[in-house]
Design a protein around this motif. Structure first.
Motif, mmCIF file in Angstrom:
data_model
loop_
_atom_site.group_PDB
_atom_site.id
_atom_site.type_symbol
_atom_site.label_atom_id
_atom_site.label_comp_id
_atom_site.label_asym_id
_atom_site.label_seq_id
_atom_site.Cartn_x
_atom_site.Cartn_y
_atom_site.Cartn_z
ATOM 1 N N THR A 276 9.877 -1.030 -6.595
ATOM 2 C CA THR A 276 8.768 -0.185 -6.953
ATOM 3 C C THR A 276 7.774 -0.918 -7.469
ATOM 4 O O THR A 276 6.590 -0.607 -7.356
ATOM 5 N N SER B 287 11.613 14.431 -1.497
ATOM 6 C CA SER B 287 11.179 13.008 -0.933
ATOM 7 C C SER B 287 11.086 13.019 0.583
ATOM 8 O O SER B 287 10.059 12.354 0.960
ATOM 9 N N CYS C 60 5.520 -1.940 -4.467
ATOM 10 C CA CYS C 60 4.827 -0.519 -3.870
ATOM 11 C C CYS C 60 3.586 -0.309 -4.660
ATOM 12 O O CYS C 60 3.619 -0.575 -6.037
ATOM 13 N N ARG C 61 2.771 0.163 -4.081
ATOM 14 C CA ARG C 61 1.151 0.777 -4.964
ATOM 15 C C ARG C 61 1.744 1.937 -5.734
ATOM 16 O O ARG C 61 1.098 1.941 -6.899
ATOM 17 N N ARG C 62 2.420 2.856 -5.508
ATOM 18 C CA ARG C 62 2.688 4.090 -6.093
ATOM 19 C C ARG C 62 4.135 4.565 -6.218
ATOM 20 O O ARG C 62 4.889 4.404 -5.025
ATOM 21 N N THR C 63 4.534 5.107 -7.191
ATOM 22 C CA THR C 63 6.162 5.576 -7.207
ATOM 23 C C THR C 63 5.985 6.866 -7.885
ATOM 24 O O THR C 63 5.323 7.318 -8.991
ATOM 25 N N ARG C 64 6.741 7.741 -7.330
ATOM 26 C CA ARG C 64 6.861 8.991 -8.090
ATOM 27 C C ARG C 64 8.415 9.749 -7.780
ATOM 28 O O ARG C 64 8.867 9.525 -6.691
ATOM 29 N N SER D 299 9.007 7.487 -3.282
ATOM 30 C CA SER D 299 9.704 8.508 -3.870
ATOM 31 C C SER D 299 10.979 8.598 -4.087
ATOM 32 O O SER D 299 11.862 8.035 -3.131
ATOM 33 N N GLU E 267 0.817 -1.356 0.196
ATOM 34 C CA GLU E 267 0.039 -0.155 0.067
ATOM 35 C C GLU E 267 0.868 1.068 0.068
ATOM 36 O O GLU E 267 0.488 2.360 -0.070
ATOM 37 N N VAL F 38 4.262 10.441 1.627
ATOM 38 C CA VAL F 38 4.615 9.476 0.978
ATOM 39 C C VAL F 38 5.330 8.449 2.020
ATOM 40 O O VAL F 38 5.477 9.000 3.220
ATOM 41 N N ASP F 39 5.563 7.130 1.835
ATOM 42 C CA ASP F 39 5.937 6.279 2.805
ATOM 43 C C ASP F 39 7.493 5.828 2.760
ATOM 44 O O ASP F 39 7.908 5.305 3.741
ATOM 45 N N SER G 28 3.683 4.430 -0.963
ATOM 46 C CA SER G 28 3.898 5.347 -1.749
ATOM 47 C C SER G 28 5.383 5.443 -1.723
ATOM 48 O O SER G 28 5.979 5.943 -0.767
#
Length: 262
Positions: free
Chosen positions: A180, A194, A183-187, A160, A156, A203-204, A158
């Motif tokens: 990556t 970050s 993980c649910r989301r990457t940016r 960075s 779950e 972010v986590d 995020s």
């Protein structure tokens, strides 16, 4: 209750105020002077002039302390060291992207005791001293507390990061890409941003394969006082280690396992 290094933290805010005035005055200036350093990264007159101004103030107000700066190296040998990055995110700065900051940290022996991250073009500042929590706002008197997220699983989370090239150049891109995918989301928010987003709970995970002391020192107490965990890629203290891994603390070992896998 008075917390150790509160006075130093207040002084760091004074340094940051002066730095903000200097950096903002040159941001998007048509006559900004840009050079390329030996490591193929840019440096501007704003970087150098801002660090020089901070050094002058430190030499007057804290003459017994030593200084470590990105642009002019180390002065002095005191156990108390101010670690300065005049503009973290110079590549953004020279392109007119407002995501850059001055990083100011105080180390005693080998531990970072206080840190300030000031991003004037974003109108944001973050700070922490050991034992006093992490805070963000426009000033010491107008601040809210930073807390990492309560996201409990990597699936779950995020993530960075800064860019893929650094991971590729160190032969670690496959391991990073595996992370990556977990993980649910990457940016790629990048640089200081970050880690401050991590402290804010937005972010986590934030990670990079290589950072110098001036890149990371101010970030460490802010993330940790916000409740996060901050290590190098081997799980050791990050100030002098290889790279950086910062998380909300819920799955830190799991992230390390991805990045250190053979």
């Amino acid at each position: 209750m008075r917390v150790a290094h509160d006075d130093d933290l207040r002084f760091a805010h004074v340094l940051a105020d002066d730095a903000d005035a200097q950096t903002l005055s040159r941001f998007r200036a048509e006559d900004l002077r840009i050079e390329t350093k030996d490591d193929d990264t840019p440096v501007t007159d704003a970087d150098r002039e801002t660090e020089e101004a901070i050094r002058r103030t430190l030499s007057r107000a804290r003459p017994r302390d030593s200084i470590v700066g990105e642009e002019f190296g180390t002065d002095g040998y005191s156990a108390r060291r101010w670690v300065i990055d005049p503009i973290d995110g110079t590549k953004n700065y020279v392109r007119g992207v407002p995501v850059w900051a001055t990083l100011i940290a105080l180390m005693v022996e080998d531990k970072v005791m206080a840190g300030v991250v000031s991003a004037p073009a974003l109108n944001r500042r973050w700070w922490a001293a050991r034992g006093s929590g992490a805070w963000t706002g426009r000033s010491l008197s107008a601040a809210s507390r930073c807390r990492v997220s309560d996201v409990a699983s990597l699936a779950e989370a995020s993530l960075s990061y800064s860019d893929l090239e650094e991971w590729e150049s160190r032969g670690a891109l496959p391991r990073f890409l595996d992370l990556t995918r977990a993980c649910r989301r990457t940016r790629a928010y990048g640089d200081f941003w970050s880690y401050m987003l991590l402290a804010d709970g937005a972010v986590d995970i934030a990670t990079e394969p290589e950072l110098a002391l001036h890149d990371v020192a101010a970030l460490i107490p802010i993330v940790e006082e916000a409740g996060g965990t901050f290590t190098d890629l081997a799980g050791k203290p990050a100030a002098y280690g290889a790279g950086a891994v910062a998380t909300n603390g819920r799955f830190h070992d799991e992230v390390l396992a991805y990045l250190s896998a053979g």
